[in-house]
Design an enzyme around this catalytic site. Structure first.
Site, short mmCIF file in Angstrom:
data_model
loop_
_atom_site.label_atom_id
_atom_site.label_comp_id
_atom_site.label_asym_id
_atom_site.label_seq_id
_atom_site.Cartn_x
_atom_site.Cartn_y
_atom_site.Cartn_z
N LYS A 82 22.03 0.12 20.19
CA LYS A 82 22.17 1.33 21.00
C LYS A 82 23.28 1.09 22.02
O LYS A 82 23.39 -0.03 22.56
CB LYS A 82 20.84 1.64 21.70
CG LYS A 82 20.82 2.93 22.51
CD LYS A 82 19.45 3.19 23.13
CE LYS A 82 19.39 4.51 23.88
NZ LYS A 82 18.06 4.78 24.47
N SER A 157 16.09 9.46 23.41
CA SER A 157 17.52 9.33 23.57
C SER A 157 18.18 8.42 22.54
O SER A 157 19.40 8.49 22.36
CB SER A 157 17.82 8.78 24.97
OG SER A 157 17.33 7.46 25.12
N SER A 181 11.89 7.19 24.11
CA SER A 181 13.19 7.23 23.41
C SER A 181 13.30 6.35 22.17
O SER A 181 14.31 6.42 21.48
CB SER A 181 14.31 6.86 24.37
OG SER A 181 14.62 7.97 25.14
N1 GLN Z 1 12.94 12.03 26.87
C1 GLN Z 1 12.63 11.26 28.03
C2 GLN Z 1 13.62 11.55 29.13
O1 GLN Z 1 14.47 12.34 28.92
C3 GLN Z 1 12.59 9.80 27.71
C4 GLN Z 1 13.91 9.16 27.68
C5 GLN Z 1 13.86 7.68 27.38
O2 GLN Z 1 12.83 7.15 26.98
N2 GLN Z 1 14.96 7.02 27.64
O3 GLN Z 1 13.56 11.02 30.18
#
Ligand code: GLN
Length: 500
Positions: A82, A157, A181
């Site tokens: 990532k 994400s 994410s």
């Molecule tokens: N969707 C969640 C957010 O927008 C989790 C994001 C993540 O785990 N990095 O914060």
């Protein structure tokens, strides 16, 4: 839909065997994955591909193998990271214009460990800007398309990592999970994704979003593959003050010998709050999984996690507050985007940040700063911290009451259409209701493919007590010996829905 047949979709165990026996070289594997990543560039799952570096590393790995120096299990194995993990010499953008030209001078601990094991980095995967999002639509580099249906999101994400594994562009990929994410994109793309216990994997060199929640983890095509990579990533690191001094012996053993199935029958809890008003087709998939596990001798019981309803608001206050302080370092002075011709220091700060950050990141910084400000701190941040403790306590009470693992949905439904939720941030945040509770509690949790809803893959969530990743992975492995949902592959290119 076909079952895995090509070497490109082989299990890690088979790739390890093939490399060991000389059936193929690391260079051949690397070339094959690079070619498929180039062919599938319409998915936009990579921000940066590193063909030259990857080929050079693969040649070096092959030479090491020839002289008997391929000692690590994962030696010569290609993978993708990532783009939140710092990589010395290769751009680390974090999906942001702010870091569009940032080249870190050092490797993140995760990258360092996987490099030391002899893995080959194919490239850096697309992601929501600073890991804020649930659809990968917040990336400065454009959205990732879901390989199962190119009109749908891959989740976020870590959408690029999930899509790349699902499409067979890499055997495994790293990701991070702050509030879901890893699990949510794994569910949407039909791959296995695990977020380990908070503190299991070092955050050193992993660009910070919300430091008390951020945790690195893995996307793979099976629990057994995930165990092999997680064992290499995990372990104490004194450069991360919250990294746990916990031994990784059970994980190492699982990686070396392959995952076993659970030795004893387990008690699996179904948290009732997660099943109220759940999508009926998804409920049915979870019922089928439950029956299959019961048929293996496991006991399924209902449990209550009464503070679940507070998890999402709590998460968005805590994560926003931490993000607002973590992101203050991007000021246009030390690194990252700097505006042209600043009038004075204030103008430099203001314009660099205005130009460098996207809309969602700004929203989090503003709400997070508000929650921390004098007069609102007690009402928001302090209250959220108290609720976080109650949410964690719910889980601990369930585990103390004899539950070994929890089984729950990962997402409210399958992957949604690109563009559908972008105009309504609160609706987008609702996508995270089932993943943020385990994050707030710091628990290991995974998404395991458990079937299809509306022709799209869907995952079930397994949540374990702190540091019981092996227990979780063993149950997932047992499930995967009985089902082949995790082996399904998306069509090469799609124009719309994929029928079953
Ligand atoms: N969707 C969640 C957010 O927008 C989790 C994001 C993540 O785990 N990095 O914060």
């Amino acid at each position: 839909m076909t079952k895995s047949t090509s070497p490109q979709h082989a299990s890690l165990a088979d790739l390890v065997k093939g490399l060991g026996s000389g059936q193929f070289s690391s260079r051949e594997l690397t070339d094959e994955y690079l070619a498929s990543a180039t062919d599938a560039s319409h998915l936009n799952s990579f921000i940066t591909l590193c063909p030259d570096e990857a080929r050079a590393a693969a040649d070096k790995a092959d030479a090491e193998r020839k002289r008997g120096a391929a000692t690590h299990l994962l030696h010569g194995l290609p993978l993708a990271h990532k783009d939140i993990f710092c990589t010395a010499g290769v751009r680390t953008s974090c999906g942001s214009k702010m870091l569009e030209n940032f080249i870190a001078p050092y490797d993140a601990a995760v990258v360092e460990r996987l490099n030391a094991a002899g893995t080959i980095m194919l490239g850096k995967c697309n992601m929501d800007e600073f890991a804020m999002g649930s659809s990968n639509e917040n990336s400065h580099f454009g959205p990732v398309l879901n390989p199962w249906d190119n009109t749908r999101v891959p989740g976020g994400s870590s959408g690029g990592s999930a899509a790349a594994v699902a499409a067979g562009l890499t055997p495994v990929a790293t990701g991070t999970d702050t509030g879901g994410s890893i699990r949510q994109p794994a569910s949407f793309c039909g791959v296995t994704g695990i977020k380990p216990t908070y503190g299991r994997v070092s955050r050193y060199g992993m660009i910070a979003f919300a430091s008390s929640l951020d945790q690195g983890g893995v996307f793979a095509r099976s629990a057994d593959d995930a165990a092999k990579v997680l064992a290499t990533m995990a372990g104490f690191d004194e450069r991360d003050s919250t990294c746990a001094q916990q031994n990784t012996d059970a994980l190492q053993q699982a990686a070396q010998q392959g995952l076993a199935v659970p030795k004893n029958s387990l008690t699996i809890g179904l948290p009732k709050e997660y099943f109220q008003d759940l999508n009926p087709a998804l409920t049915q998939r979870l019922d089928e999984a439950r029956s299959l596990l019961e048929a293996q001798g496991h006991t399924v019981v209902d449990v209550e996690l009464p503070n679940t309803k507070f998890a999402n608001p709590t998460y968005y206050v805590v994560a926003g507050a931490e993000a607002s302080t973590n992101l203050s370092r991007y000021d246009g002075v030390r690194f990252g985007h700097r505006c042209d011709n600043p009038k004075d220091l204030q103008d430099l700060y203001t314009r660099s940040r205005t130009e460098g950050f996207g809309a969602e990141v700004k929203r989090r910084i503003l709400t997070g700063t508000y929650a921390l400000s004098v007069g609102y701190y007690d009402a928001y941040f302090l209250k959220a911290q108290k609720l976080r403790r109650l949410i964690q306590q719910d889980f601990l009470t369930a585990f103390d009451g004899g539950v070994d693992l929890l089984l729950a949905p990962v997402t409210p439904g399958p992957a949604f259409q690109l563009g559908n939720l972008t105009s309504d941030p609160v609706e987008m945040y609702q996508q995270d209701i089932f993943t943020v509770p385990a994050s707030l509690a710091g628990l290991p949790a995974a998404s395991i493919p458990c079937g299809f809803v509306d022709g799209l893959p869907i995952g079930m969530q397994l949540i374990a007590p702190h540091f019981e990743e092996v227990r979780l992975l063993e149950l997932a492995h047992q499930y995967q010996t009985l089902t082949d949902w995790h082996q399904q592959q998306p069509p090469a290119r799609t124009a719309g829905g994929n029928s079953q």
